[in-house]
Write a protein that holds these residues in place. Structure first.
Motif, PDB file in Angstrom:
ATOM      1  N   MET A   1       0.836  -1.202   0.000  1.00 51.07           N
ATOM      2  CA  MET A   1       0.000   0.000   0.000  1.00 51.07           C
ATOM      3  C   MET A   1       0.871   1.253   0.000  1.00 51.07           C
ATOM      4  O   MET A   1       1.923   1.289   0.629  1.00 51.07           O
ATOM      5  N   LYS A   2       0.398   2.272  -0.705  1.00 52.58           N
ATOM      6  CA  LYS A   2       1.147   3.521  -0.785  1.00 52.58           C
ATOM      7  C   LYS A   2       0.668   4.546   0.233  1.00 52.58           C
ATOM      8  O   LYS A   2       1.393   5.484   0.578  1.00 52.58           O
ATOM      9  N   GLU A   3      -0.586   4.373   0.711  1.00 46.79           N
ATOM     10  CA  GLU A   3      -1.156   5.375   1.607  1.00 46.79           C
ATOM     11  C   GLU A   3      -2.134   4.724   2.582  1.00 46.79           C
ATOM     12  O   GLU A   3      -2.899   3.828   2.209  1.00 46.79           O
ATOM     13  N   LEU A   4      -2.088   5.161   3.828  1.00 46.09           N
ATOM     14  CA  LEU A   4      -3.053   4.733   4.842  1.00 46.09           C
ATOM     15  C   LEU A   4      -3.867   5.944   5.285  1.00 46.09           C
ATOM     16  O   LEU A   4      -3.316   7.035   5.482  1.00 46.09           O
ATOM     17  N   ILE A   5      -5.164   5.762   5.450  1.00 53.35           N
ATOM     18  CA  ILE A   5      -6.040   6.843   5.920  1.00 53.35           C
ATOM     19  C   ILE A   5      -6.546   6.504   7.314  1.00 53.35           C
ATOM     20  O   ILE A   5      -7.115   5.429   7.535  1.00 53.35           O
ATOM     21  N   ILE A   6      -6.332   7.425   8.256  1.00 50.75           N
ATOM     22  CA  ILE A   6      -6.809   7.250   9.624  1.00 50.75           C
ATOM     23  C   ILE A   6      -8.075   8.070   9.821  1.00 50.75           C
ATOM     24  O   ILE A   6      -8.079   9.294   9.612  1.00 50.75           O
ATOM     25  N   ALA A   7      -9.165   7.420  10.210  1.00 52.26           N
ATOM     26  CA  ALA A   7     -10.392   8.123  10.582  1.00 52.26           C
ATOM     27  C   ALA A   7     -10.238   8.595  12.028  1.00 52.26           C
ATOM     28  O   ALA A   7      -9.865   7.823  12.905  1.00 52.26           O
ATOM     29  N   THR A   8     -10.494   9.869  12.267  1.00 56.55           N
ATOM     30  CA  THR A   8     -10.280  10.403  13.609  1.00 56.55           C
ATOM     31  C   THR A   8     -11.378  11.379  14.002  1.00 56.55           C
ATOM     32  O   THR A   8     -11.949  12.082  13.151  1.00 56.55           O
ATOM     33  N   ARG A   9     -11.685  11.410  15.292  1.00 57.29           N
ATOM     34  CA  ARG A   9     -12.488  12.497  15.831  1.00 57.29           C
ATOM     35  C   ARG A   9     -11.658  13.774  15.752  1.00 57.29           C
ATOM     36  O   ARG A   9     -10.442  13.730  15.599  1.00 57.29           O
ATOM     37  N   LYS A  10     -12.331  14.918  15.873  1.00 53.02           N
ATOM     38  CA  LYS A  10     -11.637  16.197  15.709  1.00 53.02           C
ATOM     39  C   LYS A  10     -11.243  16.840  17.033  1.00 53.02           C
ATOM     40  O   LYS A  10     -10.725  17.964  17.037  1.00 53.02           O
ATOM     41  N   SER A  11     -11.480  16.152  18.134  1.00 49.23           N
ATOM     42  CA  SER A  11     -11.084  16.717  19.419  1.00 49.23           C
ATOM     43  C   SER A  11      -9.563  16.782  19.505  1.00 49.23           C
ATOM     44  O   SER A  11      -8.850  16.044  18.811  1.00 49.23           O
ATOM     45  N   GLN A  12      -9.070  17.654  20.373  1.00 47.61           N
ATOM     46  CA  GLN A  12      -7.624  17.845  20.493  1.00 47.61           C
ATOM     47  C   GLN A  12      -6.922  16.556  20.886  1.00 47.61           C
ATOM     48  O   GLN A  12      -5.866  16.213  20.343  1.00 47.61           O
ATOM     49  N   LEU A  13      -7.511  15.816  21.824  1.00 48.24           N
ATOM     50  CA  LEU A  13      -6.878  14.583  22.276  1.00 48.24           C
ATOM     51  C   LEU A  13      -6.909  13.509  21.188  1.00 48.24           C
ATOM     52  O   LEU A  13      -5.911  12.813  20.961  1.00 48.24           O
ATOM     53  N   ALA A  14      -8.042  13.384  20.487  1.00 46.97           N
ATOM     54  CA  ALA A  14      -8.138  12.394  19.408  1.00 46.97           C
ATOM     55  C   ALA A  14      -7.128  12.699  18.305  1.00 46.97           C
ATOM     56  O   ALA A  14      -6.492  11.785  17.764  1.00 46.97           O
TER      57      ALA A  14
ATOM     58  N   GLU B   1       8.158   3.844  10.613  1.00 44.46           N
ATOM     59  CA  GLU B   1       8.344   2.385  10.598  1.00 44.46           C
ATOM     60  C   GLU B   1       8.306   1.820   9.183  1.00 44.46           C
ATOM     61  O   GLU B   1       9.056   0.902   8.851  1.00 44.46           O
ATOM     62  N   HIS B   2       7.434   2.350   8.321  1.00 39.67           N
ATOM     63  CA  HIS B   2       7.188   1.733   7.017  1.00 39.67           C
ATOM     64  C   HIS B   2       7.528   2.630   5.826  1.00 39.67           C
ATOM     65  O   HIS B   2       7.379   2.198   4.683  1.00 39.67           O
ATOM     66  N   ASN B   3       7.891   3.889   6.091  1.00 40.67           N
ATOM     67  CA  ASN B   3       8.141   4.819   4.988  1.00 40.67           C
ATOM     68  C   ASN B   3       6.933   4.880   4.058  1.00 40.67           C
ATOM     69  O   ASN B   3       7.033   4.735   2.836  1.00 40.67           O
ATOM     70  N   ILE B   4       5.763   5.087   4.688  1.00 39.17           N
ATOM     71  CA  ILE B   4       4.497   5.112   3.966  1.00 39.17           C
ATOM     72  C   ILE B   4       3.787   6.425   4.264  1.00 39.17           C
ATOM     73  O   ILE B   4       3.986   7.021   5.331  1.00 39.17           O
ATOM     74  N   LYS B   5       2.988   6.906   3.329  1.00 34.80           N
ATOM     75  CA  LYS B   5       2.221   8.134   3.557  1.00 34.80           C
ATOM     76  C   LYS B   5       0.978   7.804   4.387  1.00 34.80           C
ATOM     77  O   LYS B   5       0.241   6.864   4.068  1.00 34.80           O
ATOM     78  N   VAL B   6       0.755   8.582   5.444  1.00 36.48           N
ATOM     79  CA  VAL B   6      -0.426   8.398   6.292  1.00 36.48           C
ATOM     80  C   VAL B   6      -1.152   9.739   6.407  1.00 36.48           C
ATOM     81  O   VAL B   6      -0.527  10.767   6.693  1.00 36.48           O
ATOM     82  N   VAL B   7      -2.457   9.746   6.152  1.00 38.21           N
ATOM     83  CA  VAL B   7      -3.240  10.989   6.218  1.00 38.21           C
ATOM     84  C   VAL B   7      -4.383  10.817   7.211  1.00 38.21           C
ATOM     85  O   VAL B   7      -4.864   9.700   7.460  1.00 38.21           O
ATOM     86  N   LEU B   8      -4.823  11.943   7.783  1.00 37.43           N
ATOM     87  CA  LEU B   8      -5.934  11.933   8.729  1.00 37.43           C
ATOM     88  C   LEU B   8      -7.202  12.447   8.064  1.00 37.43           C
ATOM     89  O   LEU B   8      -7.165  13.427   7.310  1.00 37.43           O
ATOM     90  N   GLU B   9      -8.314  11.801   8.350  1.00 34.06           N
ATOM     91  CA  GLU B   9      -9.630  12.224   7.852  1.00 34.06           C
ATOM     92  C   GLU B   9     -10.527  12.435   9.069  1.00 34.06           C
ATOM     93  O   GLU B   9     -10.794  11.508   9.818  1.00 34.06           O
ATOM     94  N   GLY B  10     -10.961  13.692   9.288  1.00 35.94           N
ATOM     95  CA  GLY B  10     -11.708  14.016  10.496  1.00 35.94           C
ATOM     96  C   GLY B  10     -13.196  13.759  10.377  1.00 35.94           C
ATOM     97  O   GLY B  10     -13.809  14.018   9.337  1.00 35.94           O
ATOM     98  N   PHE B  11     -13.788  13.246  11.445  1.00 33.82           N
ATOM     99  CA  PHE B  11     -15.224  12.984  11.516  1.00 33.82           C
ATOM    100  C   PHE B  11     -15.753  13.449  12.862  1.00 33.82           C
ATOM    101  O   PHE B  11     -15.039  13.420  13.867  1.00 33.82           O
ATOM    102  N   LYS B  12     -17.012  13.878  12.894  1.00 30.14           N
ATOM    103  CA  LYS B  12     -17.676  14.160  14.165  1.00 30.14           C
ATOM    104  C   LYS B  12     -18.523  12.950  14.533  1.00 30.14           C
ATOM    105  O   LYS B  12     -19.247  12.410  13.703  1.00 30.14           O
TER     106      LYS B  12
END
Length: 308
Positions: A1-14, A28-39
């Motif tokens: 895989m070239k990219e991983l997407i993390i689903a996250t809450r938008k709170s500061q701690l999350a 660890e993997h030299n891979i692109k990881v992006v965050l996608e925010g959800f309420k």
């Protein structure tokens, strides 16, 4: 895989938690990881205590749906918010190295719990904390406090509360101790933490290529401790809707287990404190839950729910 997407809450701690996992995986993997925010519903419905509106699963359902719809590959949760059962196609892949699991009291005027005046106003959203605070100080006025950590601290600073109680893990991760005058950490003899408090749970699509990328996040000690705690909760069928605390702490080849459950007003409770061998961890949570059930835990939890 070239990219991983993390689903996250938008709170500061999350966001802190998701950023920490993102950084770890990229290194660890030299891979692109992006965050996608959800309420999530838990972030929106702030007027009622969690116990009255469905419990901790309110913080995970939207994130799980985003993964099932292939909008994301994984989600990073505070493990204490993660139910015992997962939708088909999703799996708890890893449990991170644990931060300190204690609770702590924050205050602008009072250094410790014993310094609080009679009938002091304490803010917490947790029935577990409420019960144990009342065991320590029956005179306290415990008031439900929801919202993100910054809004809770704002209410403390505005004088709405004499003190609030938060997990020490969140305080340390967000450097919240710099925002208030006093932080007093409860010992685990004073206040038994929630199951899995301080650990991150990485839930993801149950696909071999994703599982293989995430397994590096697993911490053996955290897995051992939280297995005991989550098994205890699972057998008792208890969550944040009832006052229940369980903590397992590994010391070399021994595990110190503390557990408590009871009524929100602290008028009745069951409590255990003992050591087991590390090699016995797989059955310890279930055995302890069955012992509590033999002592009347199911009836006590039923009555606790009726009081909410």
């Amino acid at each position: 895989m070239k990219e991983l997407i993390i689903a996250t809450r938008k709170s500061q701690l999350a966001l802190w938690q998701s950023e920490w996992v993102k950084s770890f995986l990229e290194k660890e993997h030299n891979i692109k990881v992006v965050l996608e925010g959800f309420k999530t519903k838990g972030d929106i419905l702030l007027d009622s205590p969690l116990a009255k509106i469905g419990g901790k699963g309110l913080f995970t359902k939207e994130l799980e749906q985003s993964m099932l719809e292939k909008k994301a590959h994984l989600a990073v949760h505070s493990l204490k918010d993660v139910p015992s059962f997962f939708p088909e196609g999703l799996k708890l892949i890893a449990i991170s190295k644990r931060e300190e699991s204690n609770d702590a009291m924050l205050s602008q005027k009072y250094p410790t719990l014993k310094d609080l005046p009679k009938n002091a106003k304490i803010g917490t959203t947790s029935l577990r904390r409420k019960m144990q605070l009342l065991l320590l100080r029956p005179d306290l006025n415990i008031i439900s406090l929801r919202g993100n950590v910054n809004s809770r601290i704002d209410k403390l600073k505005n004088g709405e509360f004499d003190a609030i109680v938060l997990a020490l893990a969140g305080i340390k991760r967000l450097n919240l101790d710099s925002l208030v005058n006093y932080v007093s950490v409860f010992s685990k003899d004073e206040m038994i933490p929630a199951a899995s408090q301080g650990a991150l749970g990485i839930e993801a699509l149950d696909m071999p290529e994703i599982v293989s990328l995430l397994e590096c996040l697993n911490d053996e000690n955290s897995v051992i401790e939280t297995t005991i705690e989550r098994d205890f909760i699972r057998i008792l069928e208890g969550g944040c809707q009832v006052p229940i605390g369980i903590n397992a702490q590994l010391f070399q080849d021994k595990i110190h287990i503390r557990a408590i459950l009871g009524l929100p007003d602290a008028s009745e409770f069951l409590k255990e404190d003992f050591l087991i061998n590390k090699s016995d961890f797989k059955s310890a949570g279930e055995k302890l839950a069955l012992k509590f059930i033999s002592l009347g835990a199911k009836d006590l939890l039923k009555r606790a729910e009726a009081m909410i």
